[in-house]
Scaffold this active site. Structure first.
Site, PDB file in Angstrom:
ATOM      1  N   LEU A   1       0.490  -0.918  -0.051  1.00  0.00           N
ATOM      2  CA  LEU A   1       0.001  -0.366  -0.178  1.00  0.00           C
ATOM      3  C   LEU A   1       0.614   1.905   0.021  1.00  0.00           C
ATOM      4  CD1 LEU A   1      -2.534  -1.998   0.691  1.00  0.00           C
ATOM      5  CD2 LEU A   1      -3.196  -0.381   2.123  1.00  0.00           C
TER       6      LEU A   1
ATOM      7  N   GLU B   1      -1.278 -14.593  25.875  1.00  0.00           N
ATOM      8  CA  GLU B   1      -1.626 -15.766  25.246  1.00  0.00           C
ATOM      9  C   GLU B   1      -0.520 -16.704  24.967  1.00  0.00           C
ATOM     10  OE1 GLU B   1      -4.612 -17.065  26.651  1.00  0.00           O
ATOM     11  OE2 GLU B   1      -5.860 -15.603  26.232  1.00  0.00           O
TER      12      GLU B   1
HETATM   13  C1  LIG Z   1      -2.805  -6.028  24.859  1.00  0.00           C
HETATM   14  C2  LIG Z   1      -2.429  -7.002  25.870  1.00  0.00           C
HETATM   15  C3  LIG Z   1      -3.831  -8.028  26.676  1.00  0.00           C
HETATM   16  C4  LIG Z   1      -3.927  -8.131  27.595  1.00  0.00           C
HETATM   17  N1  LIG Z   1      -4.482  -9.156  28.254  1.00  0.00           N
HETATM   18  C5  LIG Z   1      -4.320 -10.212  29.415  1.00  0.00           C
HETATM   19  C6  LIG Z   1      -5.283 -10.499  29.790  1.00  0.00           C
HETATM   20  O1  LIG Z   1      -6.255 -10.616  29.735  1.00  0.00           O
HETATM   21  N2  LIG Z   1      -5.230 -11.552  31.312  1.00  0.00           N
HETATM   22  C7  LIG Z   1      -3.919 -12.109  31.605  1.00  0.00           C
HETATM   23  O2  LIG Z   1      -4.090 -12.915  32.498  1.00  0.00           O
HETATM   24  N3  LIG Z   1      -2.587 -10.931  30.497  1.00  0.00           N
HETATM   25  C8  LIG Z   1      -2.515 -10.353  29.709  1.00  0.00           C
HETATM   26  N4  LIG Z   1      -1.871  -9.965  29.408  1.00  0.00           N
HETATM   27  C9  LIG Z   1      -0.525 -10.525  29.158  1.00  0.00           C
HETATM   28  C10 LIG Z   1       0.039 -11.358  28.212  1.00  0.00           C
HETATM   29  O3  LIG Z   1      -0.590 -12.543  28.476  1.00  0.00           O
HETATM   30  C11 LIG Z   1       1.389 -11.392  28.793  1.00  0.00           C
HETATM   31  O4  LIG Z   1       2.290  -9.853  28.108  1.00  0.00           O
HETATM   32  C12 LIG Z   1       2.218 -12.652  28.233  1.00  0.00           C
HETATM   33  O5  LIG Z   1       2.483 -13.444  29.209  1.00  0.00           O
HETATM   34  C13 LIG Z   1       4.195 -11.873  28.271  1.00  0.00           C
HETATM   35  O6  LIG Z   1       4.589 -11.483  29.732  1.00  0.00           O
HETATM   36  P1  LIG Z   1       5.409 -10.496  29.941  1.00  0.00           P
HETATM   37  O7  LIG Z   1       4.830  -8.922  29.097  1.00  0.00           O
HETATM   38  O8  LIG Z   1       5.301 -10.687  31.555  1.00  0.00           O
HETATM   39  O9  LIG Z   1       7.126 -10.725  29.127  1.00  0.00           O
HETATM   40  P2  LIG Z   1       7.905 -11.826  30.300  1.00  0.00           P
HETATM   41  O10 LIG Z   1       7.285 -13.036  30.326  1.00  0.00           O
HETATM   42  O11 LIG Z   1       8.906 -10.567  31.132  1.00  0.00           O
HETATM   43  O12 LIG Z   1       8.593 -11.959  28.422  1.00  0.00           O
HETATM   44  C14 LIG Z   1       9.503 -11.307  27.932  1.00  0.00           C
HETATM   45  C15 LIG Z   1      10.199 -11.380  26.590  1.00  0.00           C
HETATM   46  O13 LIG Z   1      10.903 -12.606  27.271  1.00  0.00           O
HETATM   47  C16 LIG Z   1      10.679 -14.346  26.293  1.00  0.00           C
HETATM   48  N5  LIG Z   1      10.907 -15.251  28.146  1.00  0.00           N
HETATM   49  C17 LIG Z   1      10.713 -15.164  28.886  1.00  0.00           C
HETATM   50  N6  LIG Z   1      10.745 -16.312  29.481  1.00  0.00           N
HETATM   51  C18 LIG Z   1      11.875 -16.991  27.949  1.00  0.00           C
HETATM   52  C19 LIG Z   1      11.984 -18.048  28.232  1.00  0.00           C
HETATM   53  N7  LIG Z   1      12.243 -18.780  29.114  1.00  0.00           N
HETATM   54  N8  LIG Z   1      12.977 -18.111  27.027  1.00  0.00           N
HETATM   55  C20 LIG Z   1      13.086 -17.477  26.163  1.00  0.00           C
HETATM   56  N9  LIG Z   1      12.008 -16.217  26.044  1.00  0.00           N
HETATM   57  C21 LIG Z   1      11.683 -16.261  27.408  1.00  0.00           C
HETATM   58  C22 LIG Z   1       9.519 -13.527  26.269  1.00  0.00           C
HETATM   59  O14 LIG Z   1       8.739 -14.767  25.222  1.00  0.00           O
HETATM   60  C23 LIG Z   1       8.913 -12.226  25.989  1.00  0.00           C
HETATM   61  O15 LIG Z   1      10.219 -12.060  25.193  1.00  0.00           O
HETATM   62  C24 LIG Z   1      -2.194  -9.158  27.836  1.00  0.00           C
HETATM   63  C25 LIG Z   1      -1.217  -8.605  27.835  1.00  0.00           C
HETATM   64  C26 LIG Z   1      -1.333  -7.181  26.239  1.00  0.00           C
HETATM   65  C27 LIG Z   1      -0.177  -7.135  25.197  1.00  0.00           C
END
Ligand SMILES: Cc1cc2nc3c(=O)[nH]c(=O)nc-3n(C[C@H](O)[C@H](O)[C@H](O)COP(=O)(O)OP(=O)(O)OC[C@H]3O[C@@H](n4cnc5c(N)ncnc54)[C@H](O)[C@@H]3O)c2cc1C
Length: 398
Positions: A352, A377
């Site tokens: 686009l 998720e």
């Molecule tokens: C818009 C939005 C809506 C959401 N809605 C909900 C909701 O309704 N209910 C709810 O409970 N949660 C919700 N979430 C939360 C979401 O599920 C979490 O953001 C997600 O599980 C990741 O957790 P974190 O953000 O703490 O990242 P972290 O777990 O801190 O991870 C940060 C990075 O490190 C990586 N990482 C972590 N551990 C490892 C490993 N062992 N090996 C390699 N890489 C690793 C991850 O893949 C990621 O890239 C929402 C998030 C967003 C952005």
């Protein structure tokens, strides 16, 4: 082998070149059509504006309309739920997310997280109290697992529930909770002396608040909040009696992920179709850009990934309907389909040109929405590790 007359073959449809529609039953097509028609009336004309404003002004009314459509908890039985198949639910998610991932998030959190938690793990009293109203869209639910310091590793939850006589007192903080700012009920997961347990928390309980998280540049047509639990006193009956340990919340996440396997294809379809049409209309160097091989390569690759993702979603849907779907297989679908959907949106964005960054077209909205879908998720990395463990027998989580 009989000879097939090529003039008798079905006509090719550029929006479905592989003829995937033939894989659906008449009922499935009817449900898909009804969802599409309703979304076109209640959301499609307004969604870009809601996204730009960062809120859905008539959220309560919209949720009731989604309830009337029957998509809230639509794959659950009884208690006012529609009792549809998993595949039908998936098709509905695809149509909803073709409008916007924020709306599909609303439907997923309501039906697959909050309602499913109560439906699968709740007491009869909890089910009677909440499920009919939630199915009708008269009560909105949210699901609080993630915390400021705990995301991918939920075994480490810091929110605590302690006994006080027969009551429970909840203290802690949840982060990134979809639907939280306008929810009537929150399913909250907390550590107890008995391990992780779930609680059904009416959001007007003293000590509970859900401030909105501002400044999001993704899922702007979906309210996301914190949950602050400051000495929230609940009766004994607030606990989900059947959910013990992480299998409670993980079972809900598995349901919601299934919807994402399908939903992400909706964002991809909308972007692919926008790019395909644009490539036919947009003329540069004296011909439509769709006539250049480089553009056709992009469109062909996008189309192939969409087709493969759709076949995978349908395969997983059929397995779920036969009760043979494993969580690891849902991980395969979530990992592949969200990753490919965001690639399709990014490629469409490029086709686009300058218009690709405008909200006049759906593409950039879908693209930035999928950044959230990629993370929630279970992140790409988590689902990669799930599949890696299946392939090698080795857990690489720690
Ligand atoms: C818009 C939005 C809506 C959401 N809605 C909900 C909701 O309704 N209910 C709810 O409970 N949660 C919700 N979430 C939360 C979401 O599920 C979490 O953001 C997600 O599980 C990741 O957790 P974190 O953000 O703490 O990242 P972290 O777990 O801190 O991870 C940060 C990075 O490190 C990586 N990482 C972590 N551990 C490892 C490993 N062992 N090996 C390699 N890489 C690793 C991850 O893949 C990621 O890239 C929402 C998030 C967003 C952005």
């Amino acid at each position: 082998m009989s000879h097939v007359d090529p003039t008798k073959l079905p006509v090719l449809d550029p929006t479905d070149p592989a003829g995937l529609d033939d894989l659906l039953s008449a009922d499935e097509k009817a449900i898909r059509g009804a969802v599409r028609q309703t979304l076109d009336a209640i959301a499609e004309p307004y969604i870009a504006e809601w996204f730009e404003q960062g809120c859905i002004p008539n959220i309560k009314e919209l949720t009731r309309e989604l309830g009337s459509l029957g998509v809230l908890g639509m794959h659950l039985d009884g208690y006012g739920c529609a009792g549809m198949t998993a595949t039908e639910y998936g098709l509905a998610c695809l149509e909803i997310e073709a409008t916007d991932s924020g709306l599909r998030s609303l439907v997923s959190v309501q039906g697959s997280l909050a309602m499913f938690a109560i439906w699968r793990w709740g007491s009869e009293e909890q089910k009677q109290e909440w499920l009919p109203r939630m199915a009708a869209g008269e009560a909105i639910g949210c699901f609080g697992l993630t915390e400021p310091d705990v995301g991918s590793d939920p075994a480490n939850l810091q929110t605590r529930a302690r006994r006080d006589g027969s009551d429970w007192i909840l203290d802690g903080r949840k982060m990134w909770i979809s639907n939280a700012p306008y929810a009537d009920v929150a399913v909250v997961w907390a550590h107890t002396e008995d391990g992780i347990r779930g609680f059904v928390v009416p959001t007007d309980t003293p000590g509970f608040s859900a401030p909105e998280i501002k400044h999001k540049l993704s899922l702007r047509a979906s309210a996301t909040g914190e949950l602050i639990l400051d000495g929230v006193r609940l009766p004994e009956s607030a606990m989900l009696p059947e959910a013990r340990g992480l299998k409670g919340p993980l079972s809900c996440l598995n349901e919601a992920r299934f919807g994402i396997v399908w939903g992400s294809l909706g964002a991809a379809r909308s972007s692919l179709e926008a790019a395909r049409r644009y490539s036919i209309d947009r003329v540069q160097f004296g011909r439509p850009i769709g006539g250049f091989q480089l553009t056709q390569q992009k469109l062909a690759d996008m189309s192939l990934e969409y087709i493969k993702g759709y076949l995978l979603a349908l395969h997983l849907g059929r397995r779920k309907d036969q009760n043979t779907l494993r969580p690891e297989q849902v991980s395969i679908g979530k990992l592949n389909n969200v990753r490919e959907a965001i690639e399709i949106c990014r490629t469409a964005r490029g086709i686009l040109g300058g218009n690709g960054i405008s909200l006049e077209y759906p593409v950039i909205r879908h693209m930035v929405n999928l950044e959230s879908v990629l993370t929630y998720e279970g992140t790409v990395e988590m689902h990669t590790l799930v599949l890696g463990q299946v392939l090698t027998g080795q857990s690489a989580f720690r």
